[in-house]
Design a protein around this motif. Sequence first.
Motif, PDB file in Angstrom:
ATOM      1  N   TYR A  65       0.826  -1.203   0.000  1.00 14.73           N
ATOM      2  CA  TYR A  65       0.000   0.000   0.000  1.00 14.73           C
ATOM      3  C   TYR A  65       0.866   1.262   0.000  1.00 14.73           C
ATOM      4  O   TYR A  65       0.599   2.215  -0.754  1.00 14.73           O
ATOM      5  CB  TYR A  65      -0.908  -0.015   1.229  1.00 14.73           C
ATOM      6  N   LEU A  92       1.008   4.288  -3.004  1.00 15.47           N
ATOM      7  CA  LEU A  92       0.863   5.733  -2.788  1.00 15.47           C
ATOM      8  C   LEU A  92       2.076   6.487  -3.326  1.00 15.47           C
ATOM      9  O   LEU A  92       1.942   7.523  -3.990  1.00 15.47           O
ATOM     10  CB  LEU A  92       0.696   6.018  -1.297  1.00 15.47           C
ATOM     11  N   ASN A 145      -1.733  16.668   4.602  1.00 17.41           N
ATOM     12  CA  ASN A 145      -3.044  16.110   4.252  1.00 17.41           C
ATOM     13  C   ASN A 145      -2.955  14.802   3.470  1.00 17.41           C
ATOM     14  O   ASN A 145      -3.977  14.246   3.082  1.00 17.41           O
ATOM     15  CB  ASN A 145      -3.846  17.129   3.431  1.00 17.41           C
ATOM     16  N   SER A 146      -1.740  14.295   3.251  1.00 17.60           N
ATOM     17  CA  SER A 146      -1.584  13.089   2.433  1.00 17.60           C
ATOM     18  C   SER A 146      -1.655  11.820   3.285  1.00 17.60           C
ATOM     19  O   SER A 146      -1.218  11.796   4.435  1.00 17.60           O
ATOM     20  CB  SER A 146      -0.248  13.121   1.682  1.00 17.60           C
ATOM     21  N   THR A 147      -2.199  10.768   2.690  1.00 16.17           N
ATOM     22  CA  THR A 147      -2.276   9.480   3.385  1.00 16.17           C
ATOM     23  C   THR A 147      -0.886   8.945   3.684  1.00 16.17           C
ATOM     24  O   THR A 147      -0.645   8.365   4.755  1.00 16.17           O
ATOM     25  CB  THR A 147      -3.052   8.474   2.522  1.00 16.17           C
ATOM     26  N   LEU A 148       0.036   9.122   2.749  1.00 16.51           N
ATOM     27  CA  LEU A 148       1.392   8.615   2.955  1.00 16.51           C
ATOM     28  C   LEU A 148       2.016   9.242   4.194  1.00 16.51           C
ATOM     29  O   LEU A 148       2.648   8.553   5.001  1.00 16.51           O
ATOM     30  CB  LEU A 148       2.227   8.883   1.710  1.00 16.51           C
ATOM     31  N   HIS A 202       0.405  10.453   6.762  1.00 16.45           N
ATOM     32  CA  HIS A 202      -0.294   9.939   7.942  1.00 16.45           C
ATOM     33  C   HIS A 202       0.268   8.588   8.363  1.00 16.45           C
ATOM     34  O   HIS A 202       0.400   8.299   9.563  1.00 16.45           O
ATOM     35  CB  HIS A 202      -1.788   9.829   7.657  1.00 16.45           C
ATOM     36  N   ILE A 203       0.612   7.756   7.400  1.00 14.50           N
ATOM     37  CA  ILE A 203       1.205   6.448   7.731  1.00 14.50           C
ATOM     38  C   ILE A 203       2.572   6.626   8.371  1.00 14.50           C
ATOM     39  O   ILE A 203       2.908   5.965   9.357  1.00 14.50           O
ATOM     40  CB  ILE A 203       1.293   5.566   6.471  1.00 14.50           C
ATOM     41  N   TYR A 218       9.422  11.697   6.066  1.00 16.19           N
ATOM     42  CA  TYR A 218       8.745  11.826   4.769  1.00 16.19           C
ATOM     43  C   TYR A 218       9.721  12.338   3.712  1.00 16.19           C
ATOM     44  O   TYR A 218       9.783  11.809   2.588  1.00 16.19           O
ATOM     45  CB  TYR A 218       7.555  12.771   4.902  1.00 16.19           C
ATOM     46  N   VAL A 260      -1.951  -0.218  10.598  1.00 16.80           N
ATOM     47  CA  VAL A 260      -2.066   0.248   9.210  1.00 16.80           C
ATOM     48  C   VAL A 260      -2.927  -0.723   8.402  1.00 16.80           C
ATOM     49  O   VAL A 260      -3.787  -0.309   7.620  1.00 16.80           O
ATOM     50  CB  VAL A 260      -0.672   0.418   8.571  1.00 16.80           C
ATOM     51  N   LYS A 294      -6.545  -0.076   9.550  1.00 14.60           N
ATOM     52  CA  LYS A 294      -7.079   1.247   9.219  1.00 14.60           C
ATOM     53  C   LYS A 294      -7.379   1.390   7.736  1.00 14.60           C
ATOM     54  O   LYS A 294      -8.391   2.001   7.345  1.00 14.60           O
ATOM     55  CB  LYS A 294      -6.095   2.332   9.659  1.00 14.60           C
ATOM     56  N   TYR A 295      -6.521   0.822   6.881  1.00 11.53           N
ATOM     57  CA  TYR A 295      -6.677   0.996   5.440  1.00 11.53           C
ATOM     58  C   TYR A 295      -7.198  -0.266   4.746  1.00 11.53           C
ATOM     59  O   TYR A 295      -7.140  -0.357   3.518  1.00 11.53           O
ATOM     60  CB  TYR A 295      -5.348   1.457   4.830  1.00 11.53           C
TER      61      TYR A 295
END
Length: 513
Positions: A66, A70, A100-103, A105-106, A446, A498, A501-502
């Motif tokens: 996943y 992304l 604001n990105s999902t990546l 947040h992970i 990141y 993770v 959640k996803y």
Amino acid sequence: MFKGYVISAAVGTTFVVLVLWLVCSSVAGMPSQYAQERKKMADKERSMRLGSQLTLNDREEMVNCYLMSLKQFMIATSTAGKTLFPPSQHFFHTKADIDNSTLFHIIQMMPKGGSLHLHESCMTSLEWVIKNLTYMDNLYTRMEESGEVRARLYLFSQASPGTEWTLMSELRAAQTDVDRFDQELLDTLAMWGTEPYASNHEAWNDFHAYFRGIDGFLTNMESRRLYDLHGIEEAYDDGLQYLEWRVSANNTDMVEYIRMLQGIVKDFKAEHPDFLGVKVIFEGMRESTPATVSDNVRKVANAMKLFPDEVKGYDLTNEEDVVNRLEHFVDVLVDDEGTALLPYFFHAGETTWSGGADMNLLDAVLLNTTRIGHGFATVKHPEVLKAVMERPIPVEVNPVSNQVLALVRDLRDHPASSMISYGAPVVISSDNPNVYFAKMQSHDSYAAFMGLASQQDDLRLLKQLAINSLKYSAMTETEKTDAFAAWQIRWDLFVEEVIAKYNLESYCQKPNL
């Protein structure tokens, strides 16, 4: 597609676009012998990369599937010209999109081990400083025109230095809009703007102004205790279980400070048993005289004897291009036989110049530095890079700080990208996160994953960086064993969180072979 897992076709358009991009990126019609030689060379390079020696288990592969979908989708849309690639743009412009990105947040969820390059005076969020420390009783302030990048600056003191100083409580009470006033206080401390700094020197001018402002809070032990405690809380919330930070050797009663810190850590660990602690590296200033540095070394040596678990060594800091170089202090850093008097953790090579301040790297190596702070210019020095790889000497890389301080514009061009490709002993830290509103570690992780890494570097790189942060710490071997065990528990929980959640049980599936 990703090491034994494939993305379910049910995920739709995102997956289709990604597959088309991957197919179009492949090379067709290549002679078989050439293809074999090319693959052999590529495989050899891949095997050298940081993290390449790790093997992911099935649950980690699911998360990796996943995570890489992304990452690759963001790369695909950027190379197609549809979006700007965040690491290629300045942090001032991209922070909101990153947040604001999902990546991201992970990465925030991920246990990152430790941070080995923090400055105490630049770590705790400025929003908290304004809403808490500026509301303390008996705080005085004075506003002056700074004459530097920022137009003006508020200075603070917890004892009245003179008639031109005003009680902060009285000044705030006179405001018609207290929230706006607090925002003004925040703006005069932060290194943040609509446009990047034009040069490293301009950024440093603003940085010096920040220190003049924040120092008023760190001369009082009670405000300093609150500040450090909240810094630990923010670090822990950002996935860090261990911290090493630099503390001023010139303006600190070392005994009083370490005893205060011991109390903070003891209380925090009572509520958070998997927190591993804080160790201190005292720092002097490069503009100091050799006599002052010699005095620092003596005091740090005494502090190490009194507090061997907390005090780990000495560093020299400040803008390398314009202040004294390490060679200026060699006589007071070694004994008569040329042996280093202390464990050192030198800032070195935080410059874009060659043959100038970057020569600090040579002296850092010759002075047997335990780690190199920043090491931005390391790849320009073959002998230094050789020592880094062979000894090894870990390099504390701080990508967002380097970009904000105008050393690099596009993080894909950061020299640490090369060090990652060589498998060098790199650790990622944040340096001065509060002045540009970064998280204690997540934004730099990141930046490393998306900017410094290759397009194919995956969860193994992030995991290796977390491991490195404990492996190359100043902890004892016994402490490291306990640290790895505590980190592994959180890592395994992160993987399961993770997946849940996803909904990765259905998103990433093993193919039927």
